[in-house]
Design a protein around this motif. Structure first.
Motif, PDB file in Angstrom:
ATOM      1  N   THR A  48      37.237  32.900  39.979  1.00 60.10           N
ATOM      2  CA  THR A  48      38.021  31.976  40.791  1.00 60.10           C
ATOM      3  C   THR A  48      39.320  32.677  41.207  1.00 60.10           C
ATOM      4  O   THR A  48      39.433  33.886  41.089  1.00 60.10           O
ATOM      5  CB  THR A  48      38.304  30.677  40.030  1.00 60.10           C
ATOM      6  OG1 THR A  48      38.853  30.987  38.752  1.00 60.10           O
ATOM      7  CG2 THR A  48      37.024  29.879  39.827  1.00 60.10           C
ATOM      8  N   ALA A  49      40.296  31.920  41.705  1.00 63.93           N
ATOM      9  CA  ALA A  49      41.504  32.464  42.335  1.00 63.93           C
ATOM     10  C   ALA A  49      41.153  33.143  43.646  1.00 63.93           C
ATOM     11  O   ALA A  49      41.879  34.025  44.120  1.00 63.93           O
ATOM     12  CB  ALA A  49      42.254  33.426  41.407  1.00 63.93           C
ATOM     13  N   LEU A  50      40.039  32.727  44.251  1.00 63.74           N
ATOM     14  CA  LEU A  50      39.562  33.338  45.490  1.00 63.74           C
ATOM     15  C   LEU A  50      40.280  32.797  46.720  1.00 63.74           C
ATOM     16  O   LEU A  50      40.732  33.567  47.575  1.00 63.74           O
ATOM     17  CB  LEU A  50      38.053  33.119  45.628  1.00 63.74           C
ATOM     18  CG  LEU A  50      37.421  33.623  46.922  1.00 63.74           C
ATOM     19  CD1 LEU A  50      37.500  35.137  47.002  1.00 63.74           C
ATOM     20  CD2 LEU A  50      35.963  33.170  47.014  1.00 63.74           C
ATOM     21  N   TYR A  51      40.391  31.485  46.836  1.00 61.64           N
ATOM     22  CA  TYR A  51      40.979  30.897  48.040  1.00 61.64           C
ATOM     23  C   TYR A  51      42.433  31.315  48.187  1.00 61.64           C
ATOM     24  O   TYR A  51      42.889  31.650  49.279  1.00 61.64           O
ATOM     25  CB  TYR A  51      40.862  29.371  47.977  1.00 61.64           C
ATOM     26  CG  TYR A  51      41.300  28.684  49.250  1.00 61.64           C
ATOM     27  CD1 TYR A  51      40.661  28.947  50.452  1.00 61.64           C
ATOM     28  CD2 TYR A  51      42.353  27.782  49.251  1.00 61.64           C
ATOM     29  CE1 TYR A  51      41.055  28.331  51.632  1.00 61.64           C
ATOM     30  CE2 TYR A  51      42.759  27.158  50.422  1.00 61.64           C
ATOM     31  CZ  TYR A  51      42.105  27.433  51.609  1.00 61.64           C
ATOM     32  OH  TYR A  51      42.511  26.827  52.766  1.00 61.64           O
ATOM     33  N   GLU A  52      43.154  31.313  47.070  1.00 55.12           N
ATOM     34  CA  GLU A  52      44.550  31.704  47.137  1.00 55.12           C
ATOM     35  C   GLU A  52      44.709  33.181  47.488  1.00 55.12           C
ATOM     36  O   GLU A  52      45.669  33.568  48.167  1.00 55.12           O
ATOM     37  CB  GLU A  52      45.281  31.371  45.833  1.00 55.12           C
ATOM     38  CG  GLU A  52      44.565  31.758  44.567  1.00 55.12           C
ATOM     39  CD  GLU A  52      43.632  30.675  44.006  1.00 55.12           C
ATOM     40  OE1 GLU A  52      43.684  30.439  42.788  1.00 55.12           O
ATOM     41  OE2 GLU A  52      42.858  30.101  44.788  1.00 55.12           O
ATOM     42  N   ALA A  53      43.749  34.030  47.038  1.00 61.52           N
ATOM     43  CA  ALA A  53      43.795  35.447  47.385  1.00 61.52           C
ATOM     44  C   ALA A  53      43.430  35.673  48.844  1.00 61.52           C
ATOM     45  O   ALA A  53      44.012  36.536  49.516  1.00 61.52           O
ATOM     46  CB  ALA A  53      42.851  36.237  46.484  1.00 61.52           C
ATOM     47  N   SER A  54      42.494  34.894  49.351  1.00 61.97           N
ATOM     48  CA  SER A  54      41.992  35.108  50.698  1.00 61.97           C
ATOM     49  C   SER A  54      42.853  34.447  51.764  1.00 61.97           C
ATOM     50  O   SER A  54      43.313  35.104  52.705  1.00 61.97           O
ATOM     51  CB  SER A  54      40.558  34.576  50.797  1.00 61.97           C
ATOM     52  OG  SER A  54      40.068  34.667  52.113  1.00 61.97           O
ATOM     53  N   VAL A  55      43.084  33.137  51.630  1.00 55.75           N
ATOM     54  CA  VAL A  55      43.711  32.358  52.702  1.00 55.75           C
ATOM     55  C   VAL A  55      45.186  32.068  52.435  1.00 55.75           C
ATOM     56  O   VAL A  55      46.048  32.254  53.301  1.00 55.75           O
ATOM     57  CB  VAL A  55      42.950  31.039  52.919  1.00 55.75           C
ATOM     58  CG1 VAL A  55      43.657  30.162  53.938  1.00 55.75           C
ATOM     59  CG2 VAL A  55      41.514  31.324  53.363  1.00 55.75           C
ATOM     60  N   VAL A  56      45.510  31.607  51.221  1.00 55.04           N
ATOM     61  CA  VAL A  56      46.853  31.089  50.964  1.00 55.04           C
ATOM     62  C   VAL A  56      47.910  32.180  51.040  1.00 55.04           C
ATOM     63  O   VAL A  56      48.957  32.007  51.680  1.00 55.04           O
ATOM     64  CB  VAL A  56      46.900  30.369  49.602  1.00 55.04           C
ATOM     65  CG1 VAL A  56      48.286  29.780  49.366  1.00 55.04           C
ATOM     66  CG2 VAL A  56      45.847  29.270  49.543  1.00 55.04           C
ATOM     67  N   GLN A  57      47.663  33.323  50.411  1.00 55.90           N
ATOM     68  CA  GLN A  57      48.696  34.357  50.461  1.00 55.90           C
ATOM     69  C   GLN A  57      48.794  34.986  51.848  1.00 55.90           C
ATOM     70  O   GLN A  57      49.854  35.504  52.223  1.00 55.90           O
ATOM     71  CB  GLN A  57      48.488  35.411  49.377  1.00 55.90           C
ATOM     72  CG  GLN A  57      47.277  36.295  49.530  1.00 55.90           C
ATOM     73  CD  GLN A  57      47.291  37.458  48.538  1.00 55.90           C
ATOM     74  OE1 GLN A  57      48.324  37.819  47.965  1.00 55.90           O
ATOM     75  NE2 GLN A  57      46.129  38.063  48.324  1.00 55.90           N
ATOM     76  N   TRP A  58      47.719  34.934  52.630  1.00 56.70           N
ATOM     77  CA  TRP A  58      47.789  35.437  54.001  1.00 56.70           C
ATOM     78  C   TRP A  58      48.669  34.529  54.858  1.00 56.70           C
ATOM     79  O   TRP A  58      49.460  34.998  55.672  1.00 56.70           O
ATOM     80  CB  TRP A  58      46.399  35.554  54.597  1.00 56.70           C
ATOM     81  CG  TRP A  58      46.407  36.160  55.974  1.00 56.70           C
ATOM     82  CD1 TRP A  58      46.306  35.531  57.170  1.00 56.70           C
ATOM     83  CD2 TRP A  58      46.558  37.557  56.272  1.00 56.70           C
ATOM     84  NE1 TRP A  58      46.385  36.423  58.205  1.00 56.70           N
ATOM     85  CE2 TRP A  58      46.533  37.680  57.685  1.00 56.70           C
ATOM     86  CE3 TRP A  58      46.705  38.712  55.501  1.00 56.70           C
ATOM     87  CZ2 TRP A  58      46.659  38.910  58.330  1.00 56.70           C
ATOM     88  CZ3 TRP A  58      46.819  39.928  56.149  1.00 56.70           C
ATOM     89  CH2 TRP A  58      46.799  40.027  57.541  1.00 56.70           C
TER      90      TRP A  58
END
Length: 377
Positions: free
Chosen positions: A121-131
């Protein structure tokens, strides 16, 4: 590599929720944090990319050797698990994603702490949120982050045309649901027909698995660990059902920390590996004791040179085989302003493609550890 002090955007919560990031706060404390960011050079990003790609290639080579030899004893898995592994490997079932957790301070070589190969997990935050954060923080900066595009492209090569791809996770778990929905969205963007349900809604009609509409489940993405799935009643039906799973069963060989000693045996002294063994006596000095299937730091203990426990996190749920542990050489974790970062490099379809960082006041990353964005110039 630096840890920068950053002024959080006053409306960061609203921004996060606007893009579907609902689990930005855990137990009243920010999980997503904007008061800091990690800065890298382009050369350091290349080093992380190369290290993760080397490790992924080594893991696939190791899986090939294990299955060819049929040597599953180190993994302490059932006969059914072994059969499913061989079936999926023989069919050449594709894998989607994984995350290498690395320790590094920007100098020397990144060291592998563990590989989250089945249900990272921690995928969405790595992919979309921090971008999204980077876009408003530093327009001229870049980020090691091709995760989203690589996911969409990967789905196109799974051969799923004509199939409905079901996505399942446990209910009442906001992070798992958010991660599953994000992955489902990337599949939709790739042109795949999808459906969602919870693990406890998967049915069996005597011949195949079915959803709530009694439609056959032919391909299932499950954000649910294989070791848990095999304890369910319907596990006995998996082989005869013909269902395809994502992640495939052969990923079981990579999603256990038994992988770490086997990598070290196969590539001793490799620059990206730490000494690891099934035998505590084989590791000199301080060491980490890690359960085969512990997640989010659960059950990990720090031992001194005499094997006395200095720190230990409790196990979560059923500990299973309490003797199923490995020992890994302890290292002095990078420390920035009192925080210990773990660099999670993502691989999609076995290609390194992005970075997510979690940090904690403790050197052992756990479920409550903060997610912090990064950038490079």
């Amino acid at each position: 590599m630096e840890r920068l002090a950053v002024e959080p955007r006053p409306d960061w919560r609203e921004r996060a929720e606007k893009i579907g990031f609902a689990f930005h706060t855990i137990d009243g404390e920010p999980y997503w944090c904007e008061d800091a960011a990690y800065s890298f050079t382009a050369a350091q990003i290349d080093e992380l990319d190369d290290a993760a790609q080397r490790l992924e290639d080594m893991c696939l080579e190791l899986v090939t050797e294990i299955i060819e030899k049929g040597d599953y004893a180190p993994f302490r898995i059932s006969d059914l698990a072994c059969q499913l592994i061989e079936d999926s490997w023989r069919r050449q079932d594709k894998n989607l994603y994984g995350r290498f957790d690395l320790a590094w301070n920007g100098q020397g070589h990144p060291k592998l702490l563990e590989y989250n190969a089945d249900t990272p997990t921690a995928l969405y935050e790595a992919s979309v949120v921090q971008w999204e954060w980077l876009d408003s923080y530093c327009a001229h900066c870049d980020q090691f982050n091709g995760i989203h595009e690589t996911l969409i492209e990967a789905w196109k090569h799974f051969g799923l045309w004509g199939h409905q791809l079901h996505f399942a996770c446990v209910r009442n778990h906001e992070e798992d649901f958010g991660t599953t929905e994000y992955l489902r969205d990337t599949a939709v963007q790739a042109g795949i027909d999808t459906e969602r349900l919870f693990i406890d809604e998967i049915g069996w009609n005597g011949k195949r698995f079915v959803d709530l509409k009694a439609k056959p489940i032919t391909v299932l993405f499950k954000l649910y660990p294989w070791e848990w799935l095999l304890q369910e009643e319907f596990a006995a039906h998996i082989r005869k059902s013909g269902i395809r799973m994502i992640e495939p069963a052969w990923k079981m060989l990579l999603s256990t920390k038994a992988l770490l000693p086997l990598l070290w045996q196969r590539w001793p002294e490799h620059e990206n590996l730490l000494p690891a063994s099934f035998d505590a006596a084989a590791i000199r000095g301080p060491k980490m004791r890690k359960p085969f299937w512990g997640r989010e730091g659960a059950g990990i203990a720090r031992l001194d040179a005499d094997n006395a426990v200095q720190e230990q996190l409790p196990m979560q749920g059923d500990p299973g085989d309490a003797d199923a542990v490995i020992y890994q050489q302890a290292i002095e974790m990078p420390n920035f302003d009192g925080f210990y970062p773990v660099l999670g490099v993502w691989v999609v379809a076995s290609r390194a493609c992005g970075l997510g960082i979690r940090e904690d006041r403790s050197a052992i990353t756990r479920n409550s550890s903060r997610f912090v964005p990064h950038l490079f110039e």
